[in-house]
Design a protein around this motif. Structure first.
Motif, PDB file in Angstrom:
ATOM      1  N   GLY A  67       0.807  -1.209   0.000  1.00  0.00           N
ATOM      2  CA  GLY A  67       0.000   0.000   0.000  1.00  0.00           C
ATOM      3  C   GLY A  67       0.841   1.259   0.000  1.00  0.00           C
ATOM      4  N   VAL A  68       0.168   2.352  -0.306  1.00  0.00           N
ATOM      5  CA  VAL A  68       0.772   3.679  -0.279  1.00  0.00           C
ATOM      6  C   VAL A  68      -0.346   4.697  -0.085  1.00  0.00           C
ATOM      7  CG1 VAL A  68       0.684   3.957  -2.797  1.00  0.00           C
ATOM      8  CG2 VAL A  68       2.320   5.298  -1.476  1.00  0.00           C
ATOM      9  N   ARG A  69      -0.012   5.800   0.586  1.00  0.00           N
ATOM     10  CA  ARG A  69      -0.964   6.901   0.769  1.00  0.00           C
ATOM     11  C   ARG A  69      -0.505   8.080  -0.070  1.00  0.00           C
ATOM     12  NH1 ARG A  69      -1.080   8.628   6.662  1.00  0.00           N
ATOM     13  NH2 ARG A  69       1.006   9.353   6.135  1.00  0.00           N
ATOM     14  N   LEU A  70      -1.447   8.740  -0.729  1.00  0.00           N
ATOM     15  CA  LEU A  70      -1.191   9.955  -1.501  1.00  0.00           C
ATOM     16  C   LEU A  70      -1.930  11.115  -0.833  1.00  0.00           C
ATOM     17  CD1 LEU A  70      -1.728   8.502  -5.090  1.00  0.00           C
ATOM     18  CD2 LEU A  70       0.461   8.951  -3.946  1.00  0.00           C
ATOM     19  N   THR A  71      -1.221  12.214  -0.572  1.00  0.00           N
ATOM     20  CA  THR A  71      -1.811  13.369   0.102  1.00  0.00           C
ATOM     21  C   THR A  71      -1.450  14.637  -0.660  1.00  0.00           C
ATOM     22  OG1 THR A  71      -1.560  12.264   2.246  1.00  0.00           O
ATOM     23  CG2 THR A  71      -1.914  14.639   2.298  1.00  0.00           C
ATOM     24  N   PRO A  72      -2.419  15.498  -0.925  1.00  0.00           N
ATOM     25  CA  PRO A  72      -2.104  16.740  -1.643  1.00  0.00           C
ATOM     26  C   PRO A  72      -1.267  17.667  -0.765  1.00  0.00           C
ATOM     27  CG  PRO A  72      -4.391  16.759  -0.916  1.00  0.00           C
ATOM     28  CD  PRO A  72      -3.845  15.403  -0.582  1.00  0.00           C
ATOM     29  N   THR A  73      -0.280  18.328  -1.363  1.00  0.00           N
ATOM     30  CA  THR A  73       0.580  19.228  -0.591  1.00  0.00           C
ATOM     31  C   THR A  73      -0.129  20.526  -0.215  1.00  0.00           C
ATOM     32  OG1 THR A  73       1.578  20.214  -2.570  1.00  0.00           O
ATOM     33  CG2 THR A  73       2.685  18.273  -1.617  1.00  0.00           C
ATOM     34  N   ASN A 109      -0.273  20.670  -7.906  1.00  0.00           N
ATOM     35  CA  ASN A 109       0.231  19.670  -8.845  1.00  0.00           C
ATOM     36  C   ASN A 109       1.280  18.735  -8.238  1.00  0.00           C
ATOM     37  OD1 ASN A 109      -1.291  20.655 -11.107  1.00  0.00           O
ATOM     38  ND2 ASN A 109       0.110  22.404 -11.111  1.00  0.00           N
ATOM     39  N   ILE A 110       1.557  18.919  -6.948  1.00  0.00           N
ATOM     40  CA  ILE A 110       2.514  18.056  -6.252  1.00  0.00           C
ATOM     41  C   ILE A 110       1.795  17.374  -5.096  1.00  0.00           C
ATOM     42  CG2 ILE A 110       4.686  17.944  -4.972  1.00  0.00           C
ATOM     43  CD1 ILE A 110       5.534  20.520  -6.448  1.00  0.00           C
ATOM     44  N   TRP A 111       1.888  16.054  -5.058  1.00  0.00           N
ATOM     45  CA  TRP A 111       1.296  15.262  -3.988  1.00  0.00           C
ATOM     46  C   TRP A 111       2.404  14.538  -3.240  1.00  0.00           C
ATOM     47  CZ3 TRP A 111      -4.122  13.442  -3.337  1.00  0.00           C
ATOM     48  CH2 TRP A 111      -5.035  14.281  -3.994  1.00  0.00           C
ATOM     49  N   GLU A 112       2.135  14.200  -1.987  1.00  0.00           N
ATOM     50  CA  GLU A 112       3.086  13.424  -1.202  1.00  0.00           C
ATOM     51  C   GLU A 112       2.708  11.951  -1.244  1.00  0.00           C
ATOM     52  OE1 GLU A 112       4.988  13.874   3.132  1.00  0.00           O
ATOM     53  OE2 GLU A 112       2.855  13.330   3.167  1.00  0.00           O
ATOM     54  N   LEU A 145      -5.322  12.473 -10.258  1.00  0.00           N
ATOM     55  CA  LEU A 145      -5.560  13.524  -9.274  1.00  0.00           C
ATOM     56  C   LEU A 145      -4.956  14.863  -9.692  1.00  0.00           C
ATOM     57  CD1 LEU A 145      -4.846  11.314  -6.154  1.00  0.00           C
ATOM     58  CD2 LEU A 145      -7.075  12.329  -6.740  1.00  0.00           C
ATOM     59  N   GLY A 146      -4.237  14.876 -10.811  1.00  0.00           N
ATOM     60  CA  GLY A 146      -3.640  16.099 -11.322  1.00  0.00           C
ATOM     61  C   GLY A 146      -2.191  16.303 -10.929  1.00  0.00           C
ATOM     62  N   ALA A 147      -1.581  15.300 -10.311  1.00  0.00           N
ATOM     63  CA  ALA A 147      -0.182  15.436  -9.895  1.00  0.00           C
ATOM     64  C   ALA A 147       0.752  15.358 -11.097  1.00  0.00           C
ATOM     65  CB  ALA A 147       0.177  14.338  -8.894  1.00  0.00           C
ATOM     66  N   VAL A 148       1.699  16.268 -11.143  1.00  0.00           N
ATOM     67  CA  VAL A 148       2.769  16.183 -12.131  1.00  0.00           C
ATOM     68  C   VAL A 148       4.036  15.637 -11.487  1.00  0.00           C
ATOM     69  CG1 VAL A 148       1.843  17.976 -13.638  1.00  0.00           C
ATOM     70  CG2 VAL A 148       3.490  18.596 -11.852  1.00  0.00           C
ATOM     71  N   SER A 149       4.063  15.681 -10.140  1.00  0.00           N
ATOM     72  CA  SER A 149       5.157  15.039  -9.418  1.00  0.00           C
ATOM     73  C   SER A 149       4.710  14.650  -8.020  1.00  0.00           C
ATOM     74  CB  SER A 149       6.393  15.943  -9.352  1.00  0.00           C
ATOM     75  OG  SER A 149       6.159  17.058  -8.548  1.00  0.00           O
ATOM     76  N   LEU A 150       5.456  13.698  -7.462  1.00  0.00           N
ATOM     77  CA  LEU A 150       5.248  13.250  -6.089  1.00  0.00           C
ATOM     78  C   LEU A 150       6.497  13.567  -5.294  1.00  0.00           C
ATOM     79  CD1 LEU A 150       3.730   9.674  -6.613  1.00  0.00           C
ATOM     80  CD2 LEU A 150       2.493  11.785  -6.069  1.00  0.00           C
ATOM     81  N   LEU A 151       6.307  13.725  -4.012  1.00  0.00           N
ATOM     82  CA  LEU A 151       7.397  13.909  -3.072  1.00  0.00           C
ATOM     83  C   LEU A 151       7.234  12.818  -2.031  1.00  0.00           C
ATOM     84  CD1 LEU A 151       9.655  15.986  -2.383  1.00  0.00           C
ATOM     85  CD2 LEU A 151       7.942  17.236  -1.062  1.00  0.00           C
ATOM     86  N   GLY A 152       8.299  12.085  -1.716  1.00  0.00           N
ATOM     87  CA  GLY A 152       8.166  11.008  -0.757  1.00  0.00           C
ATOM     88  C   GLY A 152       9.463  10.678  -0.055  1.00  0.00           C
TER      89      GLY A 152
END
Length: 195
Positions: A67-73, A109-112, A145-152
């Motif tokens: 699993g993984v969680r995605l959260t909007p910045t 446009n950036i999600w975690e 979700l509209g993300a162009v990049s992720l930060l993790g």
């Protein structure tokens, strides 16, 4: 093997999958890794598990494999925003504030990407296939979700796996010791084509 992206809007369509995901997180992060995290009824959760987040689960026969969680910045809940930014702001005791080489972004446009795991119950022969399914669905969901990049924050050597599947995964801070594991903050472009 199935892969499902969960949100508060579709939980009712997936039976106990959401609770099972939190139980698998408990097994991974609290029982196996020994991290001191919030828990209730055998489930691990934190302040970032809000209706703004999405959760990707790889599952089969009622068992959550990864699993993984995605959260909007851009999300805020009380004093909290997202894990990496809150660590940088000194709000989290367990993650160093110098985890990122630049100011943590607040950008629609950036999600975690956080709470990434593959269950220890997944046989070694299946781990790569499960990881690939998780990464693939994470990218599909993030793009939707509209993300162009992720930060993790990921294990120190995980960027090599990401490159193997075609992800543009770039270290964005120093190697950290987080809960007995060597990890690094990364940016992941959603623009690259996956293999």
């Amino acid at each position: 093997m199935e892969v499902t992206t969960l949100s508060y809007n579709n939980l009712h369509d997936h039976g106990t999958l959401f609770a099972d995901l939190f139980r698998a997180r408990h097994r991974t992060f609290i029982r196996n890794n020994g991290w001191n995290l919030p828990e209730a009824d055998g489930m691990e959760f934190d302040q970032y598990d809000t209706p703004a987040s999405r959760w990707v689960a790889v599952h089969e026969g009622g068992a959550v494999m990864a699993g993984v969680r995605l959260t909007p910045t851009v999300h805020r809940c009380g004093i909290y925003s997202y894990m990496i930014r809150d660590a940088q702001r000194g709000l989290l005791e367990t993650i160093p504030a110098d985890l990122l080489g630049f100011e943590a972004p607040v950008d629609p446009n950036i999600w975690e990407s956080s709470r990434v795991f593959v269950s220890d119950l997944v046989p070694a022969a299946d781990r790569l296939r499960v990881q690939m399914r998780l990464i693939h669905e994470m990218v599909i969901s993030a793009r939707a979700l509209g993300a162009v990049s992720l930060l993790g924050i990921i294990p120190e050597h995980a960027p090599r796996l990401a490159r193997r599947v075609g992800l543009d995964c770039i270290p964005a801070g120093p190697v950290l010791d987080t809960g007995g594991m060597r990890s690094v903050c990364v940016t992941i472009s959603m623009q690259t084509r996956m293999h």
